[in-house]
Design an enzyme around this catalytic site. Structure first.
Site, PDB file in Angstrom:
ATOM      1  CE  LYS A   1      30.767  42.613 -33.499  1.00  0.00           C
ATOM      2  NZ  LYS A   1      30.181  42.012 -32.295  1.00  0.00           N
TER       3      LYS A   1
ATOM      4  CG  HIS B   1      -2.119   0.706   1.178  1.00  0.00           C
ATOM      5  ND1 HIS B   1      -1.970   2.358   1.419  1.00  0.00           N
ATOM      6  CD2 HIS B   1      -3.402   0.878   0.784  1.00  0.00           C
ATOM      7  CE1 HIS B   1      -3.053   3.090   1.024  1.00  0.00           C
ATOM      8  NE2 HIS B   1      -4.115   2.004   0.791  1.00  0.00           N
TER       9      HIS B   1
ATOM     10  CD  GLU C   1      28.018  38.157 -25.195  1.00  0.00           C
ATOM     11  OE1 GLU C   1      27.605  37.494 -26.023  1.00  0.00           O
ATOM     12  OE2 GLU C   1      28.819  39.270 -25.812  1.00  0.00           O
TER      13      GLU C   1
ATOM     14  CB  SER D   1      28.085  39.628 -36.878  1.00  0.00           C
ATOM     15  OG  SER D   1      27.340  40.239 -37.491  1.00  0.00           O
TER      16      SER D   1
ATOM     17  CG  HIS E   1      36.136  55.427 -10.319  1.00  0.00           C
ATOM     18  ND1 HIS E   1      35.038  55.554  -9.443  1.00  0.00           N
ATOM     19  CD2 HIS E   1      37.197  55.391  -9.504  1.00  0.00           C
ATOM     20  CE1 HIS E   1      35.355  55.741  -8.186  1.00  0.00           C
ATOM     21  NE2 HIS E   1      36.739  55.556  -8.264  1.00  0.00           N
TER      22      HIS E   1
END
Length: 473
Positions: free
Chosen positions: A325, A130, A332, A319, A189
């Site tokens: 390219k 069961h 990414e 590309s 920066h």
């Protein structure tokens, strides 16, 4: 009873406490699972396979404990063990179709496992096993599913994520040593700063990953505590007093890593703080990897009009319109994974807030998100190494060429001629396009040898060179 439905294959009718259900004739699950399939047609995605495998391990451990406690006959326990082992091995993943967005306790998936294992055990034994009375003996969905969350997370961390991060750390550490003699311009920066060695830059990345490993490992003690033995609300109603401790011990043997019964079952079932803490650690790993990937992307930008200090492996055209390219596609991918892991963590945090009263009711979603984050971070860490970092090369001419042209070279003159005089030289360098070195020869009041010694790029990268080193960002 077997039937043939219009436009569908053979079906059968099963019954649960709520009535009859029609389900596929060859399904190993029964009415309760089918009811959940029909109730939650939301995402089309079931819980991850490794969650189901961990659930199989928990059912296997429970069967052994119930046998040892004399609560199940050796025959029934043996049949359950064999069936649960097959589930844990991934042999029946297709039999777990319930959507991840289901009842918040995961009761539907727990019953799915009980029914599948019960069916397999019944077939093997030749008599009824069961799903509730035997497979789920001494358990509740409310302690089983939180236990599975923890077991699956520990296994994902130890077997997948930490090895992947160690692979990443080893690569970055190796690059730090390989690039140690290459001097380049530092940037704060995003503006020119004082020189730094490329190896030093990579050593920072290696240390970030080393710390990430430590942060992930710090989540393990909390995840090793298991809710099993608390049953419905943490009181342990309807289970043996030793059940939780014994199941944790069995899981330790089965998984080859340590687990223990929760110190407080009310905490273990009402809250999921260990999961929230783990999600936070994974968010930190994601932030680290996004930072490193973006730096690699920036340092490799160009090739003519960017920084171009690194040469990244070209693994695919970049590309559909610009011939030749090549894009930093792996970087990414790492960044996108980081974003997804961060989003997953936000959902897990919200889930942790919904531990209302005696039970958290966001468990399937939390499990899905954490296990996905572990998988994504593990996979992309290996990919980052194998398809990008291992093949990264320095563009030494470009990197070192920036140094002599940078007005920040004037910083090294501070200890010798003072900040204001060094600033005048820097401004004149910028206005005329002449190097700081040339102007310093003429206007600093130092000998050529003193200027050359002060402006030696490599010397500027060694701590303690020059009195009164410049501070600030």
């Amino acid at each position: 009873m077997m039937t043939e439905g219009a436009g569908m294959g053979a079906t059968r009718i099963e019954r649960d406490t709520m009535g009859e259900m029609v389900l596929p004739a060859d399904a190993l699950y029964a009415a309760t699972t089918q009811r959940a399939v029909e109730n939650f047609p939301i995402s089309g995605d079931p819980l991850p396979a490794n969650f189901i495998h961990a659930l199989g391990l928990v059912k296997l451990a429970a069967a052994r404990v119930n046998r040892d406690l004399g609560l199940l006959s050796p025959e029934i326990a043996g049949a359950i063990e064999k069936a649960a082992q097959a589930v844990a091995a991934g042999e029946y993943d297709r039999e777990f179709p319930i959507d991840v967005f289901q009842t918040g306790s995961g009761t539907s998936t727990n019953m799915n496992a009980n029914e599948v294992i019960g069916t397999l055990a019944t077939r093997a034994l030749g008599s009824k096993v069961h799903p509730n009375d035997h497979v789920n003996l001494g358990q509740s969905s409310n302690d089983v599913i939180p236990t599975v969350l923890h077991v699956a997370a520990v296994l994902g961390i130890e077997q997948d994520l930490i090895p992947a991060l160690r692979h990443l750390h080893a690569c970055l550490d190796g690059k730090a040593m390989e690039f140690d003699r290459i001097v380049k311009i530092g940037r704060t920066h995003l503006m020119d700063a004082v020189p730094i060695r490329l190896g030093q830059e990579f050593s920072g990345y290696a240390r970030q990953i080393e710390l990430s490993i430590a942060r992930v490992e710090a989540t393990l003690p909390g995840l090793r505590e298991l809710a099993i033995g608390g049953t419905a609300v943490g009181t342990g109603l309807n289970t043996h007093a030793e059940f939780g401790t014994r199941v944790a011990r069995e899981l330790t043997d089965l998984a080859g890593t340590g687990f223990r019964e929760a110190e407080n079952h009310f905490e273990a079932q009402a809250a999921q703080d260990a999961y929230v803490f783990t999600a936070g650690a994974l968010t930190t790993v994601a932030a680290t990897m996004m930072k490193i990937a973006n730096d690699i992307r920036l340092l490799g930008s160009g090739p003519q009009a960017g920084l171009g200090e690194l040469i990244l492996p070209a693994i695919q055209p970049g590309s559909s319109i610009m011939p030749g390219k090549v894009n930093p596609v792996i970087c990414e991918a790492v960044i996108q994974v980081g974003a997804q892991v961060t989003g997953n963590s936000a959902a897990i945090t919200i889930g942790g807030q919904w531990g209302q009263l005696n039970l958290n009711v966001m468990l399937p979603m939390m499990a899905r998100n954490l296990l996905e984050s572990l998988k994504l971070l593990s996979n992309v860490s290996r990919l980052f190494v194998d398809k990008c970092l291992a093949g990264v090369e320095p563009n030494i001419e470009r990197a070192e060429g920036y140094i002599e042209r940078s007005i920040s070279m004037a910083t090294a003159l501070n200890p010798h001629i003072g900040y204001e005089n060094a600033a005048k030289i820097a401004k004149k360098s910028y206005a005329t396009g002449r190097t700081v070195r040339d102007i310093a020869y003429e206007e600093s009041g130092l000998t050529r040898e003193q200027v050359d010694e002060a402006l030696h790029p490599h010397h500027q990268t060694i701590a303690g060179t020059g009195a009164g080193q410049a501070a600030g960002g």
